[in-house]
Design a protein around this motif. Structure first.
Motif, mmCIF file in Angstrom:
data_model
loop_
_atom_site.group_PDB
_atom_site.id
_atom_site.type_symbol
_atom_site.label_atom_id
_atom_site.label_comp_id
_atom_site.label_asym_id
_atom_site.label_seq_id
_atom_site.Cartn_x
_atom_site.Cartn_y
_atom_site.Cartn_z
ATOM 1 N N CYS A 1 48.268 8.415 5.812
ATOM 2 C CA CYS A 1 48.202 7.023 6.314
ATOM 3 C C CYS A 1 46.682 6.401 6.681
ATOM 4 N N GLY A 2 45.986 7.602 6.712
ATOM 5 C CA GLY A 2 44.451 6.965 6.619
ATOM 6 C C GLY A 2 44.126 6.685 8.028
ATOM 7 N N GLU A 3 44.934 6.904 9.024
ATOM 8 C CA GLU A 3 44.521 6.415 10.570
ATOM 9 C C GLU A 3 43.265 7.430 10.980
ATOM 10 N N CYS A 4 43.219 8.441 10.568
ATOM 11 C CA CYS A 4 42.041 9.242 11.016
ATOM 12 C C CYS A 4 40.660 8.914 10.543
ATOM 13 N N VAL A 5 40.800 8.332 9.315
ATOM 14 C CA VAL A 5 39.505 7.690 8.700
ATOM 15 C C VAL A 5 39.015 6.566 9.564
ATOM 16 N N GLU A 6 40.193 5.653 10.070
ATOM 17 C CA GLU A 6 39.394 4.526 10.839
ATOM 18 C C GLU A 6 39.295 4.941 12.276
ATOM 19 N N ARG A 7 39.665 5.990 12.592
ATOM 20 C CA ARG A 7 39.245 6.345 14.072
ATOM 21 C C ARG A 7 37.775 7.229 14.256
ATOM 22 N N CYS A 8 37.646 7.988 12.973
ATOM 23 C CA CYS A 8 36.312 9.044 13.241
ATOM 24 C C CYS A 8 35.186 8.183 13.327
ATOM 25 N N PRO A 9 34.456 8.594 14.211
ATOM 26 C CA PRO A 9 33.159 7.985 14.607
ATOM 27 C C PRO A 9 32.009 8.778 13.713
ATOM 28 N N PHE B 1 40.811 12.289 6.426
ATOM 29 C CA PHE B 1 41.596 12.202 5.294
ATOM 30 C C PHE B 1 41.320 12.143 3.846
ATOM 31 N N ASP B 2 39.806 12.040 3.844
ATOM 32 C CA ASP B 2 39.253 11.992 2.682
ATOM 33 C C ASP B 2 38.896 13.756 2.391
ATOM 34 N N ARG B 3 38.699 14.309 3.323
ATOM 35 C CA ARG B 3 38.452 15.774 3.237
ATOM 36 C C ARG B 3 39.573 16.542 2.792
ATOM 37 N N ILE B 4 40.883 16.171 3.429
ATOM 38 C CA ILE B 4 42.271 16.787 3.135
ATOM 39 C C ILE B 4 42.465 16.272 1.397
ATOM 40 N N LYS B 5 42.194 15.160 1.025
ATOM 41 C CA LYS B 5 42.346 14.896 -0.347
ATOM 42 C C LYS B 5 41.247 15.902 -1.316
ATOM 43 N N GLU B 6 40.288 16.043 -0.684
ATOM 44 C CA GLU B 6 39.425 17.149 -1.386
ATOM 45 C C GLU B 6 40.280 18.548 -1.536
ATOM 46 N N VAL B 7 40.855 19.050 -0.483
ATOM 47 C CA VAL B 7 41.171 20.279 -0.256
ATOM 48 C C VAL B 7 42.750 20.277 -1.259
ATOM 49 N N MET B 8 43.432 18.967 -1.294
ATOM 50 C CA MET B 8 44.602 19.030 -2.108
ATOM 51 C C MET B 8 44.073 19.327 -3.462
ATOM 52 N N THR B 9 43.103 18.540 -3.975
ATOM 53 C CA THR B 9 42.340 18.695 -5.469
ATOM 54 C C THR B 9 42.042 20.245 -5.795
ATOM 55 N N VAL B 10 41.580 21.118 -4.741
ATOM 56 C CA VAL B 10 40.985 22.266 -4.885
ATOM 57 C C VAL B 10 42.305 23.222 -4.931
ATOM 58 N N ALA B 11 43.474 22.857 -4.191
ATOM 59 C CA ALA B 11 44.712 23.719 -4.411
ATOM 60 C C ALA B 11 45.365 23.504 -5.666
ATOM 61 N N LEU B 12 45.404 22.346 -6.116
ATOM 62 C CA LEU B 12 45.986 22.105 -7.385
ATOM 63 C C LEU B 12 44.993 22.691 -8.585
ATOM 64 N N LYS B 13 43.945 22.870 -8.435
ATOM 65 C CA LYS B 13 42.953 23.227 -9.394
ATOM 66 C C LYS B 13 43.125 24.907 -9.422
ATOM 67 N N GLU B 14 43.262 25.440 -8.315
ATOM 68 C CA GLU B 14 43.329 26.835 -8.028
ATOM 69 C C GLU B 14 44.555 27.449 -8.257
ATOM 70 N N GLY B 15 45.664 26.461 -8.558
ATOM 71 C CA GLY B 15 47.027 26.883 -9.068
ATOM 72 C C GLY B 15 47.870 27.368 -7.655
ATOM 73 N N VAL B 16 47.652 26.826 -6.797
ATOM 74 C CA VAL B 16 48.322 27.234 -5.463
ATOM 75 C C VAL B 16 49.637 25.944 -5.554
ATOM 76 N N HIS B 17 50.533 26.105 -6.237
ATOM 77 C CA HIS B 17 51.357 25.039 -6.636
ATOM 78 C C HIS B 17 52.965 25.620 -6.093
ATOM 79 N N ASN B 18 52.977 26.623 -5.533
ATOM 80 C CA ASN B 18 54.459 27.122 -4.920
ATOM 81 C C ASN B 18 54.588 26.528 -3.591
ATOM 82 N N ASN B 19 54.663 25.411 -3.379
ATOM 83 C CA ASN B 19 55.316 24.728 -2.265
ATOM 84 C C ASN B 19 55.745 23.378 -2.487
#
Ligand code: SF4
Ligand code: SF4
Length: 247
Positions: A139-147, A153-171
């Motif tokens: 939803c991006g609300e945390c980005v709006e609120r973060c001072p 959320f930008d950091r979460i997207k980075e971790v998602m990319t690492v997870a996919l690159k590292e082959g952590v797909h079993n979920n």
């Protein structure tokens, strides 16, 4: 209302039409008294992601050095001041206490992307479990609120990319992201019959059975997508874009 830092916003900007400023305790945390809330779940979740370096090598004589380029990868997440504003306004936390929440996930990125840490894969596996990165609704609300530049959320997207690159797909979350990606790559649009099945996993019989009630409801309301999925007319353009991205 929204969570904001009192030291960052002038009261005059908060006055409503009745000349009133309304102050409330932070959300998603239990009020103890007046504006004081219990931060325990917030800190428990920060502790859960192991917010400390687990280095590759034995301690050097002085500090562990890092190149400027490597530091840039963790610069933004390092700026978090643990104010809890993102936690307060996260929509998922309103309905799911098990969700780690934006601050803890941003802190996880701080260590996952640290060139001196040795536990990238283990960390990514842990936060790919239920309650982790894939439960975020984007939803991006945390980005709006973060001072600060931490912007969870930008950091979460980075971790998602690492997870996919590292082959952590079993979920379910990773399977959903891959199914979504492959559907657009193949046909230029979403195959809404295939995505739920691929997200659940072909061999996840209990998971697939759990889809039946919603499938039945959709059928009764005439909302089931066509059985034969068609590509969009401009699918060759889409394929060309993916080819360019693959280079
Ligand atoms: S983007 Fe994700 S973590 Fe951030 S507020 Fe929305 S659901 Fe919560
Ligand atoms: S990520 Fe931003 S909003 Fe969340 S606790 Fe840290 S500084 Fe506050």
């Amino acid at each position: 209302g929204h969570a904001i830092l009192a030291c960052q916003r002038q009261g005059a900007h908060l006055v409503d039409n009745n000349d009133t400023v309304t102050l409330e305790p932070l959300g998603n945390m239990k009020p103890i008294k007046d504006l004081v809330v219990d931060f325990t779940p917030f800190w428990d979740k920060i502790n859960k992601i192991k917010p400390y370096l687990e280095p590759k090598e034995a301690p050097p004589e002085k500090e562990r050095l890092q190149s400027q380029e490597d530091f840039k990868l963790i610069d933004d997440s390092s700026t978090c001041i643990m104010c809890g504003a993102c936690y307060s306004d996260c929509n998922v936390l309103e309905v799911d206490d098990n969700f780690l929440g934006p601050a803890a996930l941003a802190k996880a990125q701080r260590f996952i992307s640290d060139s001196r840490d040795s536990q990238t894969l283990e960390r990514v596996k842990e936060i790919s479990e239920p309650g982790g990165i894939w439960d975020c609704t984007h939803c991006g609300e945390c980005v709006e609120r973060c001072p600060k530049p931490a912007r969870p959320f930008d950091r979460i997207k980075e971790v998602m990319t690492v997870a996919l690159k590292e082959g952590v797909h079993n979920n379910n979350g990773a399977r959903h992201a891959l199914s979504f990606f492959n559907s657009v790559k193949r046909s230029g649009n979403l195959n809404e019959n295939r995505i739920p099945v691929e997200s659940m996993g072909f061999f996840n019989i209990p998971g697939l059975l759990s889809l039946l009630p919603i499938g039945l409801r959709m059928f009764l309301k005439g909302k089931v997508p066509p059985v034969i999925h068609h590509s969009i007319e401009e699918v060759d353009d889409v394929k060309r874009i993916f080819k360019e991205l693959d280079k």
